[in-house]
Design a protein around this motif. Structure first.
Motif, PDB file in Angstrom:
ATOM      1  N   ALA A 181      57.764  90.712 -35.563  1.00  0.00           N
ATOM      2  CA  ALA A 181      58.550  90.553 -36.783  1.00  0.00           C
ATOM      3  C   ALA A 181      59.009  91.912 -37.303  1.00  0.00           C
ATOM      4  N   ARG A 182      58.125  92.864 -37.307  1.00  0.00           N
ATOM      5  CA  ARG A 182      58.492  94.208 -37.759  1.00  0.00           C
ATOM      6  C   ARG A 182      59.564  94.825 -36.855  1.00  0.00           C
ATOM      7  N   ALA A 183      59.422  94.589 -35.547  1.00  0.00           N
ATOM      8  CA  ALA A 183      60.387  95.138 -34.596  1.00  0.00           C
ATOM      9  C   ALA A 183      61.763  94.499 -34.773  1.00  0.00           C
ATOM     10  N   TYR A 184      61.791  93.172 -34.975  1.00  0.00           N
ATOM     11  CA  TYR A 184      63.063  92.488 -35.236  1.00  0.00           C
ATOM     12  C   TYR A 184      63.763  93.129 -36.439  1.00  0.00           C
ATOM     13  N   GLU A 190      67.827  90.972 -41.132  1.00  0.00           N
ATOM     14  CA  GLU A 190      67.600  91.036 -42.575  1.00  0.00           C
ATOM     15  C   GLU A 190      66.177  90.593 -42.904  1.00  0.00           C
ATOM     16  N   TYR A 191      65.799  89.449 -42.366  1.00  0.00           N
ATOM     17  CA  TYR A 191      64.416  88.957 -42.426  1.00  0.00           C
ATOM     18  C   TYR A 191      64.026  88.567 -41.010  1.00  0.00           C
ATOM     19  N   ALA A 192      62.751  88.755 -40.665  1.00  0.00           N
ATOM     20  CA  ALA A 192      62.331  88.517 -39.287  1.00  0.00           C
ATOM     21  C   ALA A 192      62.065  87.053 -38.985  1.00  0.00           C
ATOM     22  N   ILE A 193      61.600  86.317 -39.979  1.00  0.00           N
ATOM     23  CA  ILE A 193      61.167  84.942 -39.724  1.00  0.00           C
ATOM     24  C   ILE A 193      61.366  84.094 -40.976  1.00  0.00           C
ATOM     25  N   SER A 194      61.713  82.841 -40.766  1.00  0.00           N
ATOM     26  CA  SER A 194      61.827  81.898 -41.878  1.00  0.00           C
ATOM     27  C   SER A 194      60.527  81.106 -41.969  1.00  0.00           C
ATOM     28  N   LEU A 195      59.837  81.232 -43.093  1.00  0.00           N
ATOM     29  CA  LEU A 195      58.574  80.549 -43.326  1.00  0.00           C
ATOM     30  C   LEU A 195      58.646  79.780 -44.641  1.00  0.00           C
ATOM     31  N   PRO A 196      57.890  78.689 -44.783  1.00  0.00           N
ATOM     32  CA  PRO A 196      57.915  77.921 -46.030  1.00  0.00           C
ATOM     33  C   PRO A 196      57.351  78.733 -47.189  1.00  0.00           C
ATOM     34  N   ARG A 262      71.733  81.321 -39.684  1.00  0.00           N
ATOM     35  CA  ARG A 262      71.186  82.676 -39.716  1.00  0.00           C
ATOM     36  C   ARG A 262      70.444  83.006 -38.423  1.00  0.00           C
ATOM     37  N   PHE A 263      69.957  81.978 -37.754  1.00  0.00           N
ATOM     38  CA  PHE A 263      69.344  82.191 -36.449  1.00  0.00           C
ATOM     39  C   PHE A 263      70.411  82.580 -35.420  1.00  0.00           C
ATOM     40  N   VAL A 264      71.529  81.883 -35.452  1.00  0.00           N
ATOM     41  CA  VAL A 264      72.609  82.157 -34.512  1.00  0.00           C
ATOM     42  C   VAL A 264      73.226  83.532 -34.746  1.00  0.00           C
ATOM     43  N   ASP A 265      73.409  83.912 -36.020  1.00  0.00           N
ATOM     44  CA  ASP A 265      74.015  85.230 -36.270  1.00  0.00           C
ATOM     45  C   ASP A 265      72.999  86.369 -36.185  1.00  0.00           C
ATOM     46  N   GLY A 266      71.718  86.038 -36.003  1.00  0.00           N
ATOM     47  CA  GLY A 266      70.698  87.050 -35.766  1.00  0.00           C
ATOM     48  C   GLY A 266      70.075  87.648 -37.007  1.00  0.00           C
ATOM     49  N   SER A 267      70.494  87.214 -38.188  1.00  0.00           N
ATOM     50  CA  SER A 267      69.939  87.805 -39.409  1.00  0.00           C
ATOM     51  C   SER A 267      68.511  87.335 -39.685  1.00  0.00           C
ATOM     52  N   VAL A 268      68.132  86.169 -39.143  1.00  0.00           N
ATOM     53  CA  VAL A 268      66.745  85.697 -39.212  1.00  0.00           C
ATOM     54  C   VAL A 268      66.411  85.130 -37.825  1.00  0.00           C
ATOM     55  N   PRO A 269      65.825  85.925 -36.940  1.00  0.00           N
ATOM     56  CA  PRO A 269      65.695  85.542 -35.527  1.00  0.00           C
ATOM     57  C   PRO A 269      64.485  84.686 -35.161  1.00  0.00           C
ATOM     58  N   MET A 270      63.691  84.234 -36.138  1.00  0.00           N
ATOM     59  CA  MET A 270      62.570  83.331 -35.847  1.00  0.00           C
ATOM     60  C   MET A 270      62.458  82.282 -36.944  1.00  0.00           C
ATOM     61  N   PHE A 271      62.096  81.056 -36.532  1.00  0.00           N
ATOM     62  CA  PHE A 271      61.778  80.004 -37.499  1.00  0.00           C
ATOM     63  C   PHE A 271      60.935  78.939 -36.818  1.00  0.00           C
ATOM     64  N   LEU A 272      60.221  78.128 -37.618  1.00  0.00           N
ATOM     65  CA  LEU A 272      59.391  77.047 -37.104  1.00  0.00           C
ATOM     66  C   LEU A 272      60.145  75.728 -37.224  1.00  0.00           C
ATOM     67  N   SER A 273      60.146  74.948 -36.162  1.00  0.00           N
ATOM     68  CA  SER A 273      60.801  73.646 -36.242  1.00  0.00           C
ATOM     69  C   SER A 273      60.418  72.796 -35.036  1.00  0.00           C
ATOM     70  N   GLY A 274      61.107  71.650 -34.904  1.00  0.00           N
ATOM     71  CA  GLY A 274      60.814  70.708 -33.849  1.00  0.00           C
ATOM     72  C   GLY A 274      61.952  70.569 -32.849  1.00  0.00           C
ATOM     73  N   PRO A 275      61.829  69.661 -31.884  1.00  0.00           N
ATOM     74  CA  PRO A 275      62.783  69.567 -30.774  1.00  0.00           C
ATOM     75  C   PRO A 275      64.190  69.146 -31.176  1.00  0.00           C
ATOM     76  N   TRP A 276      64.318  68.498 -32.335  1.00  0.00           N
ATOM     77  CA  TRP A 276      65.647  68.037 -32.752  1.00  0.00           C
ATOM     78  C   TRP A 276      66.616  69.178 -33.027  1.00  0.00           C
ATOM     79  N   ASP A 277      66.084  70.384 -33.244  1.00  0.00           N
ATOM     80  CA  ASP A 277      66.963  71.510 -33.551  1.00  0.00           C
ATOM     81  C   ASP A 277      67.617  72.116 -32.309  1.00  0.00           C
ATOM     82  N   VAL A 278      67.104  71.800 -31.123  1.00  0.00           N
ATOM     83  CA  VAL A 278      67.661  72.395 -29.907  1.00  0.00           C
ATOM     84  C   VAL A 278      69.130  72.030 -29.719  1.00  0.00           C
ATOM     85  N   PRO A 279      69.514  70.737 -29.754  1.00  0.00           N
ATOM     86  CA  PRO A 279      70.935  70.416 -29.564  1.00  0.00           C
ATOM     87  C   PRO A 279      71.829  71.044 -30.637  1.00  0.00           C
TER      88      PRO A 279
END
Length: 426
Positions: A181-184, A190-196, A262-279
């Motif tokens: 996360a620090r390296a990202y 802008e932020y490394a990971i999206s967390l609740p 934000r994941f696609v544009d790289g500003s937040v390159p990590m997040f938690l989710s399920g398989p429905w987000d892949v498509p």
């Protein structure tokens, strides 16, 4: 829990619990002695009504065409129900005696609707399904309904940006996740990971870190809440540390699609989710984006194991179903491994039948197969009617820690007191 929109609101769940207690079976004792009906021989006949939420509700009618071809004297009507109104709709139907034959219930809804359901016939074999999913249908020693699909949470991450930040592989432990996360962020995120950080079901979303730190929300007998423990505190402190360090945004944009964008544009390159987000990510990023991201199992704490949250949906038959026999035959057909593989190809729902995971549709794509690996080590929330209210109290405490700077130990002590006062609801 349920994909895309995990529940409606806590108040709805609590209102439903009270209502079903009033208009369902007379007592838990009678419920435990409920006798499951037998499924008749021969094809299904007559009219069958089904309510299903979200993408499932939109796709199911057409998907059932082969079943209707095999059973020409059956007429199935599927009603698509929006997730945000589903609990209220089921609640109203139970109270008015107007439920469909078949309903689609999130695994965490099962205790709430227990009094309004028929036991599962012995003729439906669930022995090949994930044990945790079958466990969500076990209410007081009697099974109600059949698992339809399962889900779990993984960490989505940008492979290209990870490599640019100096990491060759995704970390498997907490310290490695923090260093990545620090390296990202050092490399431009802008932020490394999206967390609740608060709001409905936010605490539920951090349970993978609790379980991966050997923590639990209840004792093994499900008689006592266990929030005020070193393991729980360690997990909460770990999550809160991402916000304190500025690696996660405590006030993220909650508009639909913002996390993916934000994941696609790289500003937040990590997040938690399920398989429905892949498509959706493949659509948002374009064909070339497929090689730029991957999914990984939940990193483990020191001395812990990679453990994630498990949920999904069950298909149930209501007590006052007008055509229960045909309804169970529909569910039995949908439970076949080969049918569940086709359902995965249709809507990306992960099969509850373990044999289905041997199909190439689930083994050849690493973005899917990793979910299967994580499903080997998952846990579910307590199957108790008090859980929605306890979970809501935990959401409040998490928000006060993340956004208000509250001491995690203090928050957990207060949560323990609240949970103890609420009891288990059984």
């Amino acid at each position: 829990m349920i994909r895309r929109s995990w529940m409606t609101v806590a108040a709805a769940a609590l209102m439903t619990t009270a209502l079903l207690s009033a208009c369902g079976r007379e007592s838990d004792a009678e419920d435990d002695d409920a006798v499951a009906a037998e499924i008749s021989d021969g094809p299904a006949t007559g009219e069958v009504t089904i309510w299903a939420q979200g993408t499932e509700g939109e796709a199911l009618q057409d998907f059932l065409a082969p079943f209707e071809a095999e059973n020409p004297d059956v007429d199935i009507t599927v009603t698509a129900v929006p997730w945000d109104s589903a609990q209220n709709k089921y609640q109203t139907a139970v109270a008015g005696g107007t439920t469909p034959d078949i309903g689609m219930l999130g695994t965490d809804w099962m205790p709430t609707f227990r009094e309004a359901l028929q036991p599962t016939p012995e003729g439906i074999d669930t022995s090949g399904m994930f044990p945790f999913s079958v466990g969500t249908t076990d209410l007081g020693g009697t099974h109600y309904g059949v698992p339809w699909y399962v889900e779990t949470r993984l960490i989505f991450y940008r492979v290209d940006l990870m490599q640019a930040a100096g990491f060759d592989t995704f970390p498997t432990d907490w310290e490695g996740l923090r260093e990545l996360a620090r390296a990202y962020q050092a490399n431009g995120a802008e932020y490394a990971i999206s967390l609740p950080s608060g709001g409905w079901n936010s605490f539920l979303s951090i349970l993978p870190f609790v379980w991966s730190n050997n923590g639990e929300v209840m004792n093994a007998e499900q008689t006592e809440w266990t929030f005020d423990t070193p393991e729980m505190a360690g997990a909460l402190e770990f999550v809160a540390g991402f916000f304190t360090e500025g690696l996660a945004n405590p006030n993220p944009d909650t508009e639909t699609g913002s996390v993916a964008s934000r994941f696609v544009d790289g500003s937040v390159p990590m997040f938690l989710s399920g398989p429905w987000d892949v498509p959706g990510l493949l659509t948002a990023g374009g064909p070339e984006f497929a090689d730029k991201f991957a999914v990984a199992r939940i990193p483990a704490a020191p001395g812990g194991t990679s453990t994630s949250f498990a949920a999904g949906a069950n298909l149930v038959v209501f007590d006052n179903a007008e055509n229960a026999d045909a309804a169970w035959k529909v569910i039995q057909w949908l439970s076949q491994p080969e049918v569940q593989v086709e359902w995965f190809r249709t809507v990306n729902d992960l099969p509850a039948q373990q044999a289905a995971w041997e199909d190439s549709a689930l083994t050849q794509d690493p973005k899917v197969s990793v979910f299967g690996e994580q499903l080997e080590n998952v846990k579910t929330p307590p199957a108790l009617t008090a859980w929605p209210e306890v979970s809501a109290a935990a959401d409040t405490q998490l928000e006060q820690v993340v956004r208000g700077g509250k001491d995690p130990a203090t928050a957990l002590a207060e949560l323990q007191a609240t949970a103890d006062s609420l009891g288990t609801g059984e």
